[in-house]
Design a protein around this motif. Structure first.
Motif, PDB file in Angstrom:
ATOM      1  N   VAL A 285      47.321  25.433  42.272  1.00 58.12           N
ATOM      2  CA  VAL A 285      46.860  26.116  41.054  1.00 58.12           C
ATOM      3  C   VAL A 285      47.488  25.486  39.813  1.00 58.12           C
ATOM      4  CG1 VAL A 285      46.928  28.295  39.784  1.00 58.12           C
ATOM      5  CG2 VAL A 285      46.363  28.299  42.210  1.00 58.12           C
ATOM      6  N   LEU A 286      48.800  25.221  39.863  1.00 54.23           N
ATOM      7  CA  LEU A 286      49.483  24.649  38.693  1.00 54.23           C
ATOM      8  C   LEU A 286      48.942  23.258  38.368  1.00 54.23           C
ATOM      9  CD1 LEU A 286      53.194  25.717  39.360  1.00 54.23           C
ATOM     10  CD2 LEU A 286      51.597  26.673  37.688  1.00 54.23           C
ATOM     11  N   ILE A 287      48.785  22.408  39.382  1.00 58.09           N
ATOM     12  CA  ILE A 287      48.290  21.048  39.141  1.00 58.09           C
ATOM     13  C   ILE A 287      46.865  21.089  38.615  1.00 58.09           C
ATOM     14  CG2 ILE A 287      47.729  18.843  40.217  1.00 58.09           C
ATOM     15  CD1 ILE A 287      50.687  19.300  39.893  1.00 58.09           C
ATOM     16  N   MET A 288      46.056  22.002  39.140  1.00 55.03           N
ATOM     17  CA  MET A 288      44.667  22.117  38.694  1.00 55.03           C
ATOM     18  C   MET A 288      44.603  22.532  37.225  1.00 55.03           C
ATOM     19  SD  MET A 288      41.560  24.054  40.708  1.00 55.03           S
ATOM     20  CE  MET A 288      42.161  23.418  42.271  1.00 55.03           C
ATOM     21  N   LEU A 289      45.486  23.445  36.838  1.00 52.30           N
ATOM     22  CA  LEU A 289      45.526  23.883  35.438  1.00 52.30           C
ATOM     23  C   LEU A 289      45.993  22.752  34.524  1.00 52.30           C
ATOM     24  CD1 LEU A 289      46.993  27.499  35.777  1.00 52.30           C
ATOM     25  CD2 LEU A 289      44.648  26.855  35.191  1.00 52.30           C
ATOM     26  N   VAL A 290      47.006  22.014  34.974  1.00 51.55           N
ATOM     27  CA  VAL A 290      47.502  20.895  34.160  1.00 51.55           C
ATOM     28  C   VAL A 290      46.404  19.852  33.961  1.00 51.55           C
ATOM     29  CG1 VAL A 290      49.117  18.947  34.136  1.00 51.55           C
ATOM     30  CG2 VAL A 290      49.925  21.219  34.781  1.00 51.55           C
ATOM     31  N   ALA A 291      45.692  19.525  35.054  1.00 52.14           N
ATOM     32  CA  ALA A 291      44.609  18.547  34.952  1.00 52.14           C
ATOM     33  C   ALA A 291      43.498  19.048  34.029  1.00 52.14           C
ATOM     34  CB  ALA A 291      44.046  18.258  36.343  1.00 52.14           C
ATOM     35  N   SER A 292      43.204  20.354  34.091  1.00 53.49           N
ATOM     36  CA  SER A 292      42.150  20.916  33.242  1.00 53.49           C
ATOM     37  C   SER A 292      42.533  20.864  31.773  1.00 53.49           C
ATOM     38  CB  SER A 292      41.874  22.370  33.662  1.00 53.49           C
ATOM     39  OG  SER A 292      41.402  22.429  34.989  1.00 53.49           O
ATOM     40  N   PHE A 293      43.764  21.222  31.452  1.00 50.77           N
ATOM     41  CA  PHE A 293      44.197  21.178  30.054  1.00 50.77           C
ATOM     42  C   PHE A 293      44.286  19.734  29.553  1.00 50.77           C
ATOM     43  CE2 PHE A 293      45.874  25.515  30.923  1.00 50.77           C
ATOM     44  CZ  PHE A 293      45.184  26.168  29.909  1.00 50.77           C
ATOM     45  N   ILE A 335      35.849  13.129  35.219  1.00 47.79           N
ATOM     46  CA  ILE A 335      36.329  13.902  36.369  1.00 47.79           C
ATOM     47  C   ILE A 335      35.890  13.248  37.679  1.00 47.79           C
ATOM     48  CG2 ILE A 335      36.171  16.126  37.554  1.00 47.79           C
ATOM     49  CD1 ILE A 335      35.811  17.386  34.739  1.00 47.79           C
ATOM     50  N   GLY A 336      34.626  12.798  37.728  1.00 46.18           N
ATOM     51  CA  GLY A 336      34.125  12.167  38.947  1.00 46.18           C
ATOM     52  C   GLY A 336      34.895  10.909  39.299  1.00 46.18           C
ATOM     53  N   ARG A 337      35.167  10.078  38.286  1.00 44.80           N
ATOM     54  CA  ARG A 337      35.934   8.861  38.539  1.00 44.80           C
ATOM     55  C   ARG A 337      37.356   9.193  38.981  1.00 44.80           C
ATOM     56  NH1 ARG A 337      35.797   5.152  33.510  1.00 44.80           N
ATOM     57  NH2 ARG A 337      33.569   5.425  33.961  1.00 44.80           N
ATOM     58  N   LEU A 381      37.238  18.669  51.224  1.00 45.76           N
ATOM     59  CA  LEU A 381      35.959  19.014  50.604  1.00 45.76           C
ATOM     60  C   LEU A 381      36.100  20.230  49.694  1.00 45.76           C
ATOM     61  CD1 LEU A 381      32.944  18.306  50.506  1.00 45.76           C
ATOM     62  CD2 LEU A 381      32.594  19.899  52.406  1.00 45.76           C
ATOM     63  N   LEU A 382      36.786  21.262  50.173  1.00 46.17           N
ATOM     64  CA  LEU A 382      36.983  22.461  49.357  1.00 46.17           C
ATOM     65  C   LEU A 382      37.856  22.169  48.139  1.00 46.17           C
ATOM     66  CD1 LEU A 382      37.540  25.143  52.164  1.00 46.17           C
ATOM     67  CD2 LEU A 382      35.566  24.924  50.645  1.00 46.17           C
ATOM     68  N   LEU A 383      38.858  21.314  48.314  1.00 47.00           N
ATOM     69  CA  LEU A 383      39.725  20.957  47.192  1.00 47.00           C
ATOM     70  C   LEU A 383      38.934  20.234  46.111  1.00 47.00           C
ATOM     71  CD1 LEU A 383      42.552  20.701  45.928  1.00 47.00           C
ATOM     72  CD2 LEU A 383      42.840  18.576  47.215  1.00 47.00           C
ATOM     73  N   ASN A 384      38.127  19.262  46.493  1.00 46.29           N
ATOM     74  CA  ASN A 384      37.322  18.526  45.519  1.00 46.29           C
ATOM     75  C   ASN A 384      36.317  19.442  44.823  1.00 46.29           C
ATOM     76  OD1 ASN A 384      37.563  15.284  45.585  1.00 46.29           O
ATOM     77  ND2 ASN A 384      38.152  16.120  47.574  1.00 46.29           N
ATOM     78  N   ALA A 385      35.680  20.310  45.600  1.00 47.98           N
ATOM     79  CA  ALA A 385      34.713  21.238  45.008  1.00 47.98           C
ATOM     80  C   ALA A 385      35.402  22.185  44.032  1.00 47.98           C
ATOM     81  CB  ALA A 385      34.010  22.031  46.110  1.00 47.98           C
ATOM     82  N   GLY A 386      36.599  22.650  44.398  1.00 51.23           N
ATOM     83  CA  GLY A 386      37.340  23.554  43.517  1.00 51.23           C
ATOM     84  C   GLY A 386      37.766  22.885  42.229  1.00 51.23           C
ATOM     85  N   LEU A 388      36.414  20.233  40.805  1.00 47.15           N
ATOM     86  CA  LEU A 388      35.217  19.947  40.017  1.00 47.15           C
ATOM     87  C   LEU A 388      34.702  21.205  39.320  1.00 47.15           C
ATOM     88  CD1 LEU A 388      33.122  17.806  39.224  1.00 47.15           C
ATOM     89  CD2 LEU A 388      31.805  18.446  41.267  1.00 47.15           C
ATOM     90  N   LEU A 389      34.648  22.306  40.046  1.00 42.91           N
ATOM     91  CA  LEU A 389      34.143  23.559  39.476  1.00 42.91           C
ATOM     92  C   LEU A 389      35.037  24.070  38.352  1.00 42.91           C
ATOM     93  CD1 LEU A 389      32.115  25.914  39.620  1.00 42.91           C
ATOM     94  CD2 LEU A 389      33.612  26.980  41.331  1.00 42.91           C
ATOM     95  N   VAL A 390      36.353  24.072  38.584  1.00 38.40           N
ATOM     96  CA  VAL A 390      37.283  24.608  37.586  1.00 38.40           C
ATOM     97  C   VAL A 390      37.308  23.742  36.338  1.00 38.40           C
ATOM     98  CG1 VAL A 390      39.727  25.066  37.103  1.00 38.40           C
ATOM     99  CG2 VAL A 390      38.723  25.802  39.268  1.00 38.40           C
ATOM    100  N   THR A 391      37.435  22.435  36.512  1.00 38.21           N
ATOM    101  CA  THR A 391      37.551  21.551  35.341  1.00 38.21           C
ATOM    102  C   THR A 391      36.253  21.509  34.534  1.00 38.21           C
ATOM    103  OG1 THR A 391      37.045  19.688  36.822  1.00 38.21           O
ATOM    104  CG2 THR A 391      39.360  20.073  36.286  1.00 38.21           C
ATOM    105  N   MET A 392      35.099  21.451  35.220  1.00 33.25           N
ATOM    106  CA  MET A 392      33.824  21.433  34.490  1.00 33.25           C
ATOM    107  C   MET A 392      33.588  22.752  33.769  1.00 33.25           C
ATOM    108  SD  MET A 392      32.469  18.475  34.611  1.00 33.25           S
ATOM    109  CE  MET A 392      30.841  18.869  33.975  1.00 33.25           C
ATOM    110  N   SER A 393      33.994  23.852  34.374  1.00 32.49           N
ATOM    111  CA  SER A 393      33.843  25.158  33.720  1.00 32.49           C
ATOM    112  C   SER A 393      34.684  25.235  32.450  1.00 32.49           C
ATOM    113  CB  SER A 393      34.248  26.285  34.680  1.00 32.49           C
ATOM    114  OG  SER A 393      33.422  26.290  35.824  1.00 32.49           O
ATOM    115  N   MET A 394      35.884  24.649  32.517  1.00 35.86           N
ATOM    116  CA  MET A 394      36.764  24.697  31.357  1.00 35.86           C
ATOM    117  C   MET A 394      36.329  23.733  30.250  1.00 35.86           C
ATOM    118  SD  MET A 394      40.518  25.217  33.118  1.00 35.86           S
ATOM    119  CE  MET A 394      41.313  25.679  31.571  1.00 35.86           C
ATOM    120  N   MET A 395      35.376  22.854  30.532  1.00 36.55           N
ATOM    121  CA  MET A 395      34.849  21.959  29.493  1.00 36.55           C
ATOM    122  C   MET A 395      33.817  22.648  28.598  1.00 36.55           C
ATOM    123  SD  MET A 395      36.527  19.187  29.912  1.00 36.55           S
ATOM    124  CE  MET A 395      37.841  20.277  30.487  1.00 36.55           C
TER     125      MET A 395
END
Length: 414
Positions: A285-293, A335-337, A381-386, A388-395
């Motif tokens: 969760v923390l790494i995902m938030l850092v990447a999103s910000f 994000i894809g790259r 697969l679930l990690l990549n989908a998560g 992608l979903l979180v970061t794209m939503s935050m855009m």
């Protein structure tokens, strides 16, 4: 032609002139996603690998499920049950069961020339499943038992062997405190090392006939059964089925049976493993938030850099949503790259560690000699989908800044 996608590709490739920030910003944002994915993949692989290895060690010694006498005696000096071939066949027929084996335990004291040590003798027969013990055998060979004659061979752990200063081929005396002190002589044929002190400091393997004779049991009396499964996740379901087989059985002397899983036998260890799962999820969760910000910051810089372009496109009739889609597509490229390279690097590092054991551990603290790795396709697969979903939503939020840009002021923007 998709206008928004065309413009996004041009910006990503540097085909549209700007203030020369797009290139570095895109690289930094991509690097943030790559590093985040590598850390998350390693966290998952190591976390689940550690859990799997500890599970295997525990179930290797005590199997997944045990059937014993229904009493309140939790000491190694157990009350006996009678071997029941019909029950053995019924349990073996259950889906997911690999083996069912008899065992008996008895506490005693080992005396060697250098020292003495309290241990628990685990008596097994010729049909015992040695697969796990064979994988951790470090010296000598496994003891050989038969149903017809009693064997004096024994298997000790490296921990006990070092404490007693004995090795393969040495003879040791075992003393048992009963009404009278009794002794037995054993010859060490092999030494194992699981790096799991809860078992290595305690257990030695001998012929089950010794335990039966010392306890005054007949050849059909045992401490219980150990049941091994082909999948740890089936343990609770199989345990419930075994419960229906054992709960209605009452022996002639009134003894009833109970079965329990290894999680019930060792609740403190599995509670600790569940805490490790929590740590992994917190890291994700923390790494995902850092990447999103990090992506949000990069997108805001890109929008500000393209203020002049946005103003011109608005002046010739481009709608706000279409312009927002330009930057959402651009975020998707980044994000894809990042996901692609993050997966490649993360999985490669996992494979290198899995097959080379490059990073080692102190077994006294971690129970393992190397960092364990468990790569699961569905987890990836679930990690990549998560991600992608979180970061794209935050855009979606930062892209709204495009709607606030006025064409007149934007064209003049420098």
């Amino acid at each position: 032609m998709n206008f928004e996608l065309f413009v996004a590709r041009k910006i990503a490739s540097g085909g549209l002139a700007g203030k020369k920030l797009a290139g570095p910003v895109i690289k930094v944002a991509t690097l943030g996603i790559v590093l985040g994915m590598v850390v998350m993949i390693l966290s998952l692989a190591v976390g689940f690998g550690f859990k799997r290895e500890i599970r295997q060690k525990i179930s290797g010694f005590a199997s997944h499920i045990q059937i014993m006498s229904y009493d309140y005696n939790y000491s190694p000096d157990t009350n006996p049950i009678h071997a029941d071939e019909e029950l053995e066949q019924q349990v073996s027929a259950l889906k997911g069961v690999e083996y069912i084996q008899r065992f008996a335990t008895k506490p005693g004291i080992i005396k060697a020339e250098a020292a003495i040590q309290g241990v628990v003798l685990k008596g097994v027969d010729a049909h015992y499943n040695w697969s796990f013990i064979r994988s951790i055998l470090v010296e000598g060979r496994l003891p050989q038992f038969s149903d017809s004659t009693r064997s004096d061979e024994a298997l000790l752990s490296a921990t006990l062997a070092n404490m007693l200063d004995v090795g393969v081929g040495d003879r040791i005396r075992m003393y048992f405190v009963q009404n009278n002190i009794r002794q037995r002589l054993f010859t060490i044929t092999g030494i194992y090392n699981s790096h799991f002190p809860e078992y290595d400091k305690v257990y030695a393997f001998v012929d089950i006939q010794h335990i039966q004779r010392l306890n005054g049991w007949d050849e059909q009396q045992i401490s219980g059964y150990e049941i091994g499964l082909d999948d740890f996740d089936k343990m609770q379901a199989v345990n419930d089925e075994i419960y229906y087989l054992t709960s209605a059985r009452i022996e002639d002397d009134g003894t009833m049976l109970r079965n329990r899983t290894i999680e019930q036998v060792q609740p403190q260890i599995f509670g600790w493993l569940n805490l490790l799962d929590t740590n992994v999820y917190v890291i994700l969760v923390l790494i995902m938030l850092v990447a999103s910000f990090n992506m949000i910051s990069g997108l805001l810089i890109l929008i500000l850099e393209r203020t002049n372009m946005i103003g011109i496109l608005k002046a010739i009739g481009a709608e706000d949503w279409k312009l927002r889609k330009v930057f959402i597509y651009l975020s998707g490229f980044i994000i894809g790259r990042g996901l692609l390279w993050g997966n490649v690097i993360g999985v490669l590092l996992c494979v290198v560690q899995k097959y080379t054991g490059l990073i080692s551990l102190d077994p006294e603290n971690y129970y393992l000699t190397t960092v364990p790795i468990a790569i699961n396709f569905w987890h990836l697969l679930l990690l990549n989908a998560g991600v992608l979903l979180v970061t794209m939503s935050m855009m979606l939020g930062p892209s709204y800044l495009v709607s606030r840009i006025l064409p007149v002021k934007a064209i003049r923007f420098n």
